[in-house]
Design a protein around this motif. Structure first.
Motif, PDB file in Angstrom:
ATOM      1  N   ASP A   1     -23.350 -13.303 -81.992  1.00 49.84           N
ATOM      2  CA  ASP A   1     -24.262 -12.467 -82.785  1.00 49.84           C
ATOM      3  C   ASP A   1     -23.750 -11.025 -82.856  1.00 49.84           C
ATOM      4  OD1 ASP A   1     -25.988 -14.581 -83.217  1.00 49.84           O
ATOM      5  OD2 ASP A   1     -27.334 -14.050 -81.566  1.00 49.84           O
ATOM      6  N   ALA A   2     -23.242 -10.521 -81.733  1.00 46.39           N
ATOM      7  CA  ALA A   2     -22.746  -9.143 -81.698  1.00 46.39           C
ATOM      8  C   ALA A   2     -21.544  -8.969 -82.619  1.00 46.39           C
ATOM      9  CB  ALA A   2     -22.380  -8.760 -80.260  1.00 46.39           C
ATOM     10  N   TYR A   3     -20.628  -9.930 -82.609  1.00 46.47           N
ATOM     11  CA  TYR A   3     -19.471  -9.866 -83.502  1.00 46.47           C
ATOM     12  C   TYR A   3     -19.922  -9.890 -84.965  1.00 46.47           C
ATOM     13  CZ  TYR A   3     -15.546 -10.395 -80.211  1.00 46.47           C
ATOM     14  OH  TYR A   3     -14.588 -10.192 -79.247  1.00 46.47           O
ATOM     15  N   ARG A   4     -20.865 -10.766 -85.283  1.00 47.13           N
ATOM     16  CA  ARG A   4     -21.343 -10.856 -86.672  1.00 47.13           C
ATOM     17  C   ARG A   4     -22.027  -9.568 -87.105  1.00 47.13           C
ATOM     18  NH1 ARG A   4     -24.098 -16.911 -87.089  1.00 47.13           N
ATOM     19  NH2 ARG A   4     -22.194 -18.124 -86.698  1.00 47.13           N
ATOM     20  N   ALA A   5     -22.871  -9.015 -86.223  1.00 55.26           N
ATOM     21  CA  ALA A   5     -23.581  -7.788 -86.564  1.00 55.26           C
ATOM     22  C   ALA A   5     -22.603  -6.626 -86.726  1.00 55.26           C
ATOM     23  CB  ALA A   5     -24.620  -7.467 -85.488  1.00 55.26           C
ATOM     24  N   ALA A   6     -21.607  -6.558 -85.839  1.00 53.41           N
ATOM     25  CA  ALA A   6     -20.615  -5.495 -85.946  1.00 53.41           C
ATOM     26  C   ALA A   6     -19.804  -5.637 -87.229  1.00 53.41           C
ATOM     27  CB  ALA A   6     -19.689  -5.519 -84.728  1.00 53.41           C
ATOM     28  N   ASP A   7     -19.471  -6.850 -87.600  1.00 49.38           N
ATOM     29  CA  ASP A   7     -18.692  -7.075 -88.819  1.00 49.38           C
ATOM     30  C   ASP A   7     -19.480  -6.645 -90.052  1.00 49.38           C
ATOM     31  OD1 ASP A   7     -16.307  -8.071 -90.102  1.00 49.38           O
ATOM     32  OD2 ASP A   7     -17.490  -9.785 -90.766  1.00 49.38           O
ATOM     33  N   ALA A   8     -20.775  -6.972 -90.086  1.00 47.90           N
ATOM     34  CA  ALA A   8     -21.610  -6.560 -91.216  1.00 47.90           C
ATOM     35  C   ALA A   8     -21.749  -5.041 -91.263  1.00 47.90           C
ATOM     36  CB  ALA A   8     -22.988  -7.215 -91.117  1.00 47.90           C
ATOM     37  N   ALA A   9     -21.947  -4.414 -90.090  1.00 46.18           N
ATOM     38  CA  ALA A   9     -22.077  -2.963 -90.046  1.00 46.18           C
ATOM     39  C   ALA A   9     -20.766  -2.275 -90.418  1.00 46.18           C
ATOM     40  CB  ALA A   9     -22.521  -2.524 -88.653  1.00 46.18           C
ATOM     41  N   LEU A  10     -19.654  -2.904 -90.071  1.00 45.24           N
ATOM     42  CA  LEU A  10     -18.351  -2.371 -90.444  1.00 45.24           C
ATOM     43  C   LEU A  10     -18.221  -2.239 -91.960  1.00 45.24           C
ATOM     44  CD1 LEU A  10     -15.244  -1.811 -90.176  1.00 45.24           C
ATOM     45  CD2 LEU A  10     -14.954  -4.287 -90.003  1.00 45.24           C
ATOM     46  N   VAL A  11     -18.570  -3.301 -92.677  1.00 43.54           N
ATOM     47  CA  VAL A  11     -18.460  -3.279 -94.141  1.00 43.54           C
ATOM     48  C   VAL A  11     -19.365  -2.198 -94.719  1.00 43.54           C
ATOM     49  CG1 VAL A  11     -18.759  -4.628 -96.252  1.00 43.54           C
ATOM     50  CG2 VAL A  11     -17.806  -5.707 -94.205  1.00 43.54           C
ATOM     51  N   ASP A  12     -20.579  -2.090 -94.183  1.00 40.70           N
ATOM     52  CA  ASP A  12     -21.486  -1.036 -94.648  1.00 40.70           C
ATOM     53  C   ASP A  12     -20.951   0.353 -94.293  1.00 40.70           C
ATOM     54  OD1 ASP A  12     -23.238  -2.902 -95.666  1.00 40.70           O
ATOM     55  OD2 ASP A  12     -24.533  -2.915 -93.889  1.00 40.70           O
ATOM     56  N   GLY A  13     -20.364   0.456 -93.105  1.00 43.87           N
ATOM     57  CA  GLY A  13     -19.944   1.760 -92.618  1.00 43.87           C
ATOM     58  C   GLY A  13     -18.732   2.327 -93.336  1.00 43.87           C
ATOM     59  N   VAL A  14     -17.734   1.506 -93.594  1.00 45.18           N
ATOM     60  CA  VAL A  14     -16.516   2.006 -94.245  1.00 45.18           C
ATOM     61  C   VAL A  14     -16.542   1.786 -95.753  1.00 45.18           C
ATOM     62  CG1 VAL A  14     -15.192   1.590 -92.140  1.00 45.18           C
ATOM     63  CG2 VAL A  14     -15.185  -0.144 -93.964  1.00 45.18           C
ATOM     64  N   GLY A  15     -17.473   0.944 -96.223  1.00 48.64           N
ATOM     65  CA  GLY A  15     -17.558   0.632 -97.643  1.00 48.64           C
ATOM     66  C   GLY A  15     -16.832  -0.655 -97.992  1.00 48.64           C
ATOM     67  N   TYR A  16     -17.401  -1.384 -98.959  1.00 49.53           N
ATOM     68  CA  TYR A  16     -16.837  -2.683 -99.305  1.00 49.53           C
ATOM     69  C   TYR A  16     -15.404  -2.554 -99.808  1.00 49.53           C
ATOM     70  CZ  TYR A  16     -16.372  -7.405-101.136  1.00 49.53           C
ATOM     71  OH  TYR A  16     -15.935  -8.683-101.379  1.00 49.53           O
ATOM     72  N   GLN A  17     -15.117  -1.548-100.609  1.00 49.34           N
ATOM     73  CA  GLN A  17     -13.768  -1.412-101.150  1.00 49.34           C
ATOM     74  C   GLN A  17     -12.736  -1.215-100.052  1.00 49.34           C
ATOM     75  OE1 GLN A  17     -14.041   1.723-104.124  1.00 49.34           O
ATOM     76  NE2 GLN A  17     -14.210   0.189-105.757  1.00 49.34           N
ATOM     77  N   THR A  18     -13.114  -0.522 -98.989  1.00 47.17           N
ATOM     78  CA  THR A  18     -12.189  -0.329 -97.871  1.00 47.17           C
ATOM     79  C   THR A  18     -11.992  -1.626 -97.095  1.00 47.17           C
ATOM     80  OG1 THR A  18     -12.776   1.989 -97.649  1.00 47.17           O
ATOM     81  CG2 THR A  18     -11.827   0.933 -95.714  1.00 47.17           C
ATOM     82  N   ALA A  19     -13.084  -2.365 -96.867  1.00 46.55           N
ATOM     83  CA  ALA A  19     -13.012  -3.586 -96.061  1.00 46.55           C
ATOM     84  C   ALA A  19     -12.700  -4.830 -96.879  1.00 46.55           C
ATOM     85  CB  ALA A  19     -14.338  -3.794 -95.322  1.00 46.55           C
ATOM     86  N   GLU A  20     -12.606  -4.700 -98.189  1.00 46.26           N
ATOM     87  CA  GLU A  20     -12.437  -5.881 -99.046  1.00 46.26           C
ATOM     88  C   GLU A  20     -11.189  -6.668 -98.695  1.00 46.26           C
ATOM     89  OE1 GLU A  20     -12.365  -6.994-103.818  1.00 46.26           O
ATOM     90  OE2 GLU A  20     -12.094  -4.911-103.162  1.00 46.26           O
ATOM     91  N   ASP A  21     -10.058  -5.992 -98.583  1.00 46.12           N
ATOM     92  CA  ASP A  21      -8.794  -6.666 -98.321  1.00 46.12           C
ATOM     93  C   ASP A  21      -8.082  -6.090 -97.105  1.00 46.12           C
ATOM     94  OD1 ASP A  21      -8.803  -8.508-100.572  1.00 46.12           O
ATOM     95  OD2 ASP A  21      -8.521  -6.737-101.839  1.00 46.12           O
ATOM     96  N   SER A  22      -8.824  -5.471 -96.223  1.00 45.03           N
ATOM     97  CA  SER A  22      -8.272  -4.935 -94.978  1.00 45.03           C
ATOM     98  C   SER A  22      -9.132  -5.399 -93.818  1.00 45.03           C
ATOM     99  CB  SER A  22      -8.228  -3.400 -95.013  1.00 45.03           C
ATOM    100  OG  SER A  22      -7.397  -2.924 -96.048  1.00 45.03           O
ATOM    101  N   GLY A  23      -8.514  -5.592 -92.663  1.00 45.40           N
ATOM    102  CA  GLY A  23      -9.270  -6.065 -91.516  1.00 45.40           C
ATOM    103  C   GLY A  23      -8.499  -5.854 -90.230  1.00 45.40           C
ATOM    104  N   SER A  24      -8.969  -6.494 -89.166  1.00 44.69           N
ATOM    105  CA  SER A  24      -8.315  -6.393 -87.868  1.00 44.69           C
ATOM    106  C   SER A  24      -8.596  -7.640 -87.057  1.00 44.69           C
ATOM    107  CB  SER A  24      -8.826  -5.164 -87.096  1.00 44.69           C
ATOM    108  OG  SER A  24      -8.177  -5.053 -85.835  1.00 44.69           O
TER     109      SER A  24
END
Length: 413
Positions: free
Chosen positions: A214-237
């Motif tokens: 759950d923590a990984y999923r919540a962090a992943d969703a917050a990541l997209v919101d935090g940096v913006g979809y265009q930033t996270a669209e084709d970039s990751g870790s």
């Protein structure tokens, strides 16, 4: 004790590197350890066995892994029939069902060190010949470059939190990819502990693995919101996480960053025991999930790539990661795979986390040999630096053009 080989992500670079380093790996290790029991994979195992993409005949895989995009399981309390006290080494599936750090007695804080080095973009000129400075294989350390070209942005990152919650330590290596991979990595370093701390606080037996998921999923969703979809669209870790308290270890793997245990075999030899599984798209369970979500895996590179069915995007080379928002529509997930391990005093001496910049250059066994050089003084920073430097030397001598970022964390148990 059961051994599984590393995943399909090994490249030709790794195989060439192992041949190059075979003549270099005669390190003096015999006197470093007192005898104990339980033999395992010896240093010097044939490279063909180490790099195999399939399971050796007669070896079963019992690692507490829970595949699929659904959560592992949910139970109202600790089911009976299994106790973590019965395990040494691998914690079997029944034990993983009751996995918890509750009641585990903390020990003295381990010695921990890290080192990270940016790679080089394709087209950059290689550095001039470096002089022998008495290092592991006779080269300057990464902190002493000689007229080297400007490095690329380092998209790797490390995180070390010795006491995140109730004496549980959290150690991570991140490996960013894509145009904004470095930004994704930095967001995770700054924010993931805040999601993991309540997961550990709420993770009773039968619940902990799901709370971390759950923590990984919540962090992943917050990541997209935090940096913006265009930033996270084709970039990751990608991410390898080790949670450690006393003699209990829980590894949560995401992608192809790897965790390996250094083991004293008790007869003057060392063992290298992987405690993560490289998650490449071509792995059967990963491929099935991707195809069920409308994606497809194409045979591009050693581990395959993820595409939308019939399309030319996103072309991702890992099947689990933070970010990569577009690929999440096609079966890529941020759910980790879990492996539990009961530390064996006198045998398990080091935990090594590293990005694939290390593992695509050095074998697990050579990395353990390097860590063993520093165990007497418990110089974890020195060990991490030497692992990164040795990896970089291989890249410099073999790679044409681009050199990957290289990062390692060493924890002396």
């Amino acid at each position: 004790l059961r051994f599984w080989p590393p995943g399909a992500g090994r490249t030709m670079l790794a195989r060439m590197a192992l041949n190059t380093l075979a003549v270099m790996s005669c390190l003096s290790l015999t006197s470093a350890f007192a005898p104990s029991s339980t033999p395992m994979l010896r240093i010097g195992r044939p490279v063909s066995a180490v790099n195999s993409q399939s399971t050796p005949s007669g070896i079963s895989l019992k690692m507490g892994l829970f595949d699929g995009i659904t959560k592992a399981f949910e139970t109202p309390g600790a089911p009976g029939g299994a106790s973590l006290d019965q395990y040494q080494g691998w914690i079997e599936r029944d034990g993983m069902r009751v996995f918890s750090f509750d009641g585990i007695q903390p020990t003295a804080l381990p010695s921990v060190g890290q080192f990270s080095l940016a790679g080089r973009n394709a087209g950059a000129a290689p550095p001039p010949q470096q002089q022998n400075s008495g290092g592991l294989f006779g080269f300057l350390s990464p902190s002493q470059p000689v007229n080297s070209p400007p490095p690329k942005e380092n998209q790797d990152g490390v995180l070390m939190v010795p006491t995140l919650y109730d004496d549980i330590g959290m150690y991570c290596v991140f490996d960013g990819h894509g145009e904004y991979g470095g930004q994704i990595t930095q967001w995770c370093i700054q924010n993931l502990p805040a999601y993991m701390q309540p997961a550990l606080a709420e993770g009773r037996p039968g619940q902990l693995l799901n709370r971390i998921t759950d923590a990984y999923r919540a962090a992943d969703a917050a990541l997209v919101d935090g940096v913006g979809y265009q930033t996270a669209e084709d970039s990751g870790s990608t991410l390898a996480t080790a949670l450690l308290k006393g003699d209990l270890l829980l590894v949560a793997g995401l992608g192809d960053s790897r965790v390996v245990l250094g083991v004293n075999n008790g007869d003057g030899t060392l063992g290298a025991q992987p405690v993560t599984l490289d998650q490449s798209p071509v792995v059967a369970t990963e491929k099935a999930r991707i195809e069920a979500a409308g994606g497809e895996v194409r045979s591009e590179g050693p581990g395959g790539r993820v595409y939308a069915r019939g399309e030319e995007y996103p072309g991702l080379a890992v099947s689990r990661a933070f970010g990569d928002a577009d690929a999440k529509q096609y079966g890529v997930t941020s759910d980790p795979q879990f492996i539990g391990w009961k530390i064996r005093p006198g045998q398990d001496f080091a935990l090594i986390l590293a990005s694939d910049g290390v593992w695509n250059a050095l074998s697990n066994e050579i990395v353990v040999e390097i860590a063993a050089k520093f165990v007497a003084n418990r110089d974890a920073n020195g060990a991490a630096k030497e692992i990164v430097a040795a990896s970089r030397q291989v890249w410099e001598s073999i790679a044409k053009g681009r050199i990957d970022d290289i990062s390692a964390v060493v924890v002396y148990l």
